[in-house]
Write an enzyme that holds these catalytic residues in place. Structure first.
Site, PDB file in Angstrom:
ATOM      1  N   CYS A 229       0.876  -1.171   0.000  1.00  0.00           N
ATOM      2  CA  CYS A 229       0.000   0.000   0.000  1.00  0.00           C
ATOM      3  C   CYS A 229       0.917   1.226   0.000  1.00  0.00           C
ATOM      4  CB  CYS A 229      -1.004  -0.005   1.153  1.00  0.00           C
ATOM      5  SG  CYS A 229      -0.361   0.250   2.812  1.00  0.00           S
TER       6      CYS A 229
ATOM      7  N   HIS B 232      13.995 -14.984  12.065  1.00  0.00           N
ATOM      8  CA  HIS B 232      13.608 -14.942  13.473  1.00  0.00           C
ATOM      9  C   HIS B 232      12.108 -15.095  13.710  1.00  0.00           C
ATOM     10  CE1 HIS B 232      17.430 -12.637  14.921  1.00  0.00           C
ATOM     11  NE2 HIS B 232      17.715 -13.683  14.167  1.00  0.00           N
TER      12      HIS B 232
END
Length: 145
Positions: free
Chosen positions: A65, A98
């Site tokens: 966006c 992670h």
């Protein structure tokens, strides 16, 4: 890899460029819209992308966006999605390593095409590290209220 991509009107051009580039690289890309730059609401397309990833019809997702913020919030409403807003490749790689991110968000008004490609490359080429991160990632889809 099967990749779903969606945007709002502010990012439709970036979406088209990334989709074509990914197809040229051999990926199966599902463009979830919009088809043009007519004004639309980013939550509608964020939810659509999240549904595709959660259902397994796409292995990874790219949400776009103007800033990347709104659509990332929409994607993250689905507990099966872990969407990270990134602006450079290290964040994209760490989101995978992670956090086992399965979607990244980019802001079309903030990120040029070359940087967007670098982020997507890092996102797609980095594996989840597992180990000490596994338990934390599992908690992301099962918040203790």
């Amino acid at each position: 890899m099967k990749i779903a991509i969606a945007s709002d009107h502010a990012a439709v051009d970036l979406k088209a460029e990334l989709a074509a580039w990914l197809r040229d690289a051999g990926h199966a890309v599902e463009d979830l819209g919009p088809a043009n730059a007519d004004r639309v609401d980013y939550p509608d397309f964020g939810y659509k992308l999240a549904t595709a990833v959660a259902a397994g019809s796409a292995e990874r997702g790219i949400a776009l966006c103007g800033s990347g913020i709104g659509i990332s919030i929409a994607v993250n409403r689905n507990p099966a999605c872990r969407c990270a807003l990134v602006g450079e490749p290290l964040s994209a790689a760490l989101a995978r390593e992670h956090n086992d991110a399965n979607v990244i968000a980019l802001g079309a008004r903030l990120t040029g095409i070359d940087m967007a490609k670098a982020c997507v490359t890092a996102f797609l080429s980095t594996d989840f590290g597992g180990g000490r991160h596994t338990g934390r990632v599992e908690k992301l889809s099962q918040p203790a209220l």
